[in-house]
Design a protein around this motif. Structure first.
Motif, short mmCIF file in Angstrom:
data_model
loop_
_atom_site.label_atom_id
_atom_site.label_comp_id
_atom_site.label_asym_id
_atom_site.label_seq_id
_atom_site.Cartn_x
_atom_site.Cartn_y
_atom_site.Cartn_z
N ARG A 248 0.84 -1.21 0.00
CA ARG A 248 0.00 0.00 0.00
C ARG A 248 0.87 1.25 0.00
O ARG A 248 0.61 2.20 -0.75
CB ARG A 248 -0.90 0.03 1.24
N ALA B 46 1.06 3.99 -3.10
CA ALA B 46 0.78 5.42 -2.88
C ALA B 46 2.00 6.27 -3.23
O ALA B 46 1.87 7.34 -3.83
CB ALA B 46 0.37 5.64 -1.42
N PRO C 62 -2.36 10.02 -4.17
CA PRO C 62 -1.87 8.77 -3.54
C PRO C 62 -2.92 7.66 -3.51
O PRO C 62 -2.58 6.48 -3.47
CB PRO C 62 -1.46 9.20 -2.13
N ASP C 63 -4.20 8.04 -3.52
CA ASP C 63 -5.25 7.01 -3.47
C ASP C 63 -5.88 6.76 -4.86
O ASP C 63 -6.99 6.22 -4.96
CB ASP C 63 -6.33 7.39 -2.46
#
Ligand SMILES: *Cc1c(COP(=O)(O)O)cnc(C)c1O
Length: 229
Positions: free
Chosen positions: A12, A16, A26-27
């Motif tokens: 994750r 990001a 980033p998402d």
């Protein structure tokens, strides 16, 4: 031993970070956890750490895992080769199919999708490197297939998917992903809007993110080596 929870956190972070490096939010990239040939216990570990989207390649294996993880509010993506005699259970149990490469398959899914579930999300798989014996449509047939799929009532054409030939170098890895991004742009110019580029796996997801991937499909880096049997 490093577990699924730790792997998930570091992937994750990496996703990001790449998105930010590429000048994106980033998402902006969704992580699809590819759980084929992995035990249900690892799916539950990931789910407990907040992972929602899971991908399976084999219909029977996928159905068993969906049944065993009921109640966890998971979203299931079919990412394997889909035979016409298995479309019904896929239409009834999955939320996405990433690997459409025939109008017939899309028509069957549209007909068999229970209306109460809402439209089934689909991506068209492009044989972006024009490889012999590889699933996916040739680039030339994309406009017609996309236009036909966009008309079907119970499926939502969300975007494009590819599984390019393996390349070692980052700059080389970017090329097929750039091509997929351009193809989505051409569809848009023809009035077919999509919002999904399903591209990038454990070995090349960073390059895919730089070229606009919205979904990266990651198995080995998250769950470890698959069971070979
Ligand atoms: C197995 C598979 C993946 C995951 O591959 P890894 O290299 O293990 O990350 C992604 N996409 C598709 C279509 C797959 O079949």
């Amino acid at each position: 031993m490093i577990g699924v929870t730790e792997n998930l956190a570091s992937i994750r972070d990496s996703v990001a970070f790449c998105a930010t490096e590429a000048g994106r939010q980033p998402d902006a990239v969704k992580l699809l956890a590819v759980s084929k040939k992995q035990p249900v216990s690892k799916i539950l570990d990931a789910a407990n750490a907040g992972q929602r989207d899971f991908g399976e390649n084999f219909v029977q294996e996928g159905l068993e895992k969906i049944a065993k993880t009921q109640g966890n509010n998971l979203i299931w993506h079919f990412i394997g080769h889909l035979q016409n005699n298995k479309t019904r259970v896929v239409a009834e149990n999955f939320d996405w199919v990433h690997t459409i490469d025939k109008l017939k398959t899309a028509e069957r899914l549209s007909k068999q999708r229970p209306e109460a579930l809402g439209p089934l999300n689909i991506c068209l798989q492009i044989n972006v490197d024009n490889e012999v014996d590889k699933s996916g449509i040739p680039i030339d047939s994309l406009p017609d297939l996309a236009a036909a799929c966009a008309e079907l009532p119970n499926i939502a054409l969300r975007g494009l998917m590819c599984l390019p030939a393996i390349r070692a170098e980052f700059d080389e890895q970017r090329l097929p992903f750039a091509r997929l991004r351009e193809l989505a742009g051409q569809l848009r110019d023809n009035g077919v809007m999509t919002d999904t580029l399903s591209m990038g796996m454990s070995g090349d997801y960073r390059a895919a993110i730089f070229e606009g991937a919205t979904v990266v499909r990651i198995g080995t880096a998250l769950f470890g080596e698959r069971n070979k049997s």
